[in-house]
Design a protein around this motif. Structure first.
Motif, PDB file in Angstrom:
ATOM      1  N   SER A  42      -8.670   5.765   3.422  1.00 21.48           N
ATOM      2  CA  SER A  42      -8.119   5.766   2.070  1.00 21.48           C
ATOM      3  C   SER A  42      -8.973   4.935   1.127  1.00 21.48           C
ATOM      4  O   SER A  42      -9.234   5.341  -0.021  1.00 21.48           O
ATOM      5  N   PHE A  73       0.150   1.311  -1.392  1.00 22.91           N
ATOM      6  CA  PHE A  73       0.000   1.774  -0.004  1.00 22.91           C
ATOM      7  C   PHE A  73      -0.323   0.615   0.926  1.00 22.91           C
ATOM      8  O   PHE A  73       0.084   0.614   2.095  1.00 22.91           O
ATOM      9  N   ASN A  76       2.804  -0.858   2.218  1.00 21.09           N
ATOM     10  CA  ASN A  76       3.378  -0.050   3.292  1.00 21.09           C
ATOM     11  C   ASN A  76       2.636  -0.270   4.603  1.00 21.09           C
ATOM     12  O   ASN A  76       3.241  -0.344   5.679  1.00 21.09           O
ATOM     13  N   GLN A  77       1.315  -0.390   4.531  1.00 27.57           N
ATOM     14  CA  GLN A  77       0.523  -0.618   5.729  1.00 27.57           C
ATOM     15  C   GLN A  77       0.851  -1.970   6.355  1.00 27.57           C
ATOM     16  O   GLN A  77       0.846  -2.118   7.589  1.00 27.57           O
ATOM     17  N   TYR A 115       7.120   4.049  -0.505  1.00 27.25           N
ATOM     18  CA  TYR A 115       6.716   5.453  -0.396  1.00 27.25           C
ATOM     19  C   TYR A 115       6.811   6.186  -1.730  1.00 27.25           C
ATOM     20  O   TYR A 115       5.911   6.956  -2.088  1.00 27.25           O
ATOM     21  N   THR A 118       3.949   5.214  -4.238  1.00 25.51           N
ATOM     22  CA  THR A 118       2.653   5.646  -3.704  1.00 25.51           C
ATOM     23  C   THR A 118       2.474   7.144  -3.866  1.00 25.51           C
ATOM     24  O   THR A 118       1.440   7.619  -4.364  1.00 25.51           O
ATOM     25  N   ILE A 270       2.266   8.070   6.829  1.00 19.48           N
ATOM     26  CA  ILE A 270       0.960   7.454   6.603  1.00 19.48           C
ATOM     27  C   ILE A 270      -0.131   8.512   6.542  1.00 19.48           C
ATOM     28  O   ILE A 270      -1.022   8.464   5.678  1.00 19.48           O
ATOM     29  N   VAL A 273       0.100  10.437   3.162  1.00 18.30           N
ATOM     30  CA  VAL A 273      -0.419   9.673   2.030  1.00 18.30           C
ATOM     31  C   VAL A 273      -1.942   9.577   2.101  1.00 18.30           C
ATOM     32  O   VAL A 273      -2.630   9.726   1.077  1.00 18.30           O
ATOM     33  N   THR A 274      -2.482   9.346   3.295  1.00 16.47           N
ATOM     34  CA  THR A 274      -3.938   9.251   3.456  1.00 16.47           C
ATOM     35  C   THR A 274      -4.619  10.552   3.037  1.00 16.47           C
ATOM     36  O   THR A 274      -5.672  10.538   2.387  1.00 16.47           O
TER      37      THR A 274
END
Length: 385
Positions: A42, A73, A76-77, A115, A118, A270, A273-274
């Motif tokens: 990302s 993001f 979230n990670q 989420y 993002t 994940i 989103v990536t």
């Protein structure tokens, strides 16, 4: 609440299974690898976009949105990394204690909060970029209305769902603490999350189809249309990951083993989103690669791959002009295209390709005027001959 209760399993184990709170059976290294890998991919995608824009001395609104999405993001990670440390991915709930459950559910709540913004920032970035690429300035064709409808629907929907996730219980502690007595949760979070997943499916499907609808209306050979379509095919990944995420979420609603099934929701979220970052980053890779040492070797590598794939006649890249300087008459490379070419392509797409006067410009030179070049300005997004 007694300490003995907090030390008990958060879920009754199956017959014959002994809970293990130390070796939970979770996959820790899988979580670390997932977080590190998707974070690197990302970040590289966003950096490629920024380097491409910097090479043209121009920062676009979609670049700013993409950087903001990467920042959210990262939050979230972080919480996914925390859950990877303990209890790990794919841990059954009977291998954690009641005392740990509020911490786990708090991270789940934060993941739901992260989420929405993002996904919203990434989708708005994509849609703004595609408005720049596929819709000529001053036109109001079907593509314009479809993309604008998608954009504002996503803005409204994600804003509402993020706010309701934050305030769905009173007091808020009741969201993540199943042992909290009193309070109320008037918002049905299960129905809201299902609605979110369904809206994502519809939105991703439309975003995936929109560029293909434009490309296949162009007046060019079928082989070149296939070449252009493949540039946008990365969107299929986001669509597939979103569907699998929905499947896991529906299973989660009907299961008591929340820690196990939530791992599937987190994994596919994940990846979804990536892939959104890659949709914006991949078209910028060729220009960004030219800014690196040994850029000629990198460009030759891309060109050799493109030739072997049978798409060597399809020219895709970003415009090479800067400050509207006149173009040289040299033969264009694989990754070069003029603004006039893009404008002509847009004219064809906006008229459905039925006018004989609107043909795709495939010349290598051209006497482009400054006014024509200024009609469509996207130095970093995908440009199509």
């Amino acid at each position: 609440m007694s300490s003995s209760f907090l030390e008990q399993p958060a879920l009754d184990p199956p017959p014959g299974v002994v809970p293990d709170f130390v070796n939970t059976g979770g996959y820790h290294n899988f979580g670390y690898g997932l977080i590190i890998g998707t974070s690197v991919v990302s970040t590289v995608a966003v950096l490629a976009r920024l380097v491409s824009s910097a090479s043209m001395r121009k920062l676009l609104i979609e670049d700013v949105l993409l950087v903001a999405a990467l920042g959210v993001f990262a939050g979230n990670q972080y919480i996914t990394y925390d859950l990877s440390i303990y209890p790990g991915f794919w841990t059954h709930q009977w291998n954690i204690q009641n005392g740990f459950l509020p911490h786990f559910l708090y991270n789940v709540h934060l993941g739901a909060v992260f989420y929405g913004p993002t996904s919203l920032l990434i989708k708005v970035s994509i849609l703004v970029n595609w408005l720049r690429i596929f819709v000529p300035k001053g036109t109001r064709g079907p593509t314009f209305w479809v993309l604008h409808t998608l954009l504002w629907t996503n803005v409204f929907f994600y804003f509402i769902t993020t706010v309701t996730e934050i305030v769905r219980c009173d007091p808020r502690e009741k969201i993540w603490n199943p042992f909290f007595e009193g309070g109320s949760c008037p918002i049905n979070v299960e129905d809201q999350n299902i609605a979110t997943s369904v809206i994502n499916f519809i939105s991703d499907s439309t975003i995936l189809a929109a560029p293909q609808w434009v490309i296949w209306k162009l007046q060019m050979s079928r082989s070149r249309k296939w070449g252009l379509s493949l540039l946008f095919v990365i969107g299929i990944g986001a669509w597939v990951f979103g569907v699998v995420r929905l499947v896991y979420f529906i299973k989660l609603l009907s299961s008591d083993d929340a820690t196990f099934l939530f791992s599937g929701v987190a994994l596919w979220t994940i990846l979804e989103v990536t892939t959104g970052f890659l949709i914006m980053g991949i078209p910028a890779f060729p220009r960004a690669a030219r800014m690196l040492p040994m850029s000629d070797s990198v460009a030759n590598f891309f060109q050799s791959l493109w030739s072997r794939s049978g798409l060597s006649n399809t020219q895709i890249s970003t415009p090479q002009w800067q400050f509207y300087k006149p173009k040289s008459r040299r033969r264009r490379g694989l990754w070069e295209i003029s603004e006039m070419d893009t404008h002509n392509m847009l004219s064809v797409s906006s008229t459905g390709g039925n006018s004989n006067n609107n043909q795709v410009n495939t010349t290598t030179g051209g006497n482009e005027s400054d006014d024509a070049m200024k009609t469509h300005d996207d130095p970093t997004g995908t440009q199509i001959v």
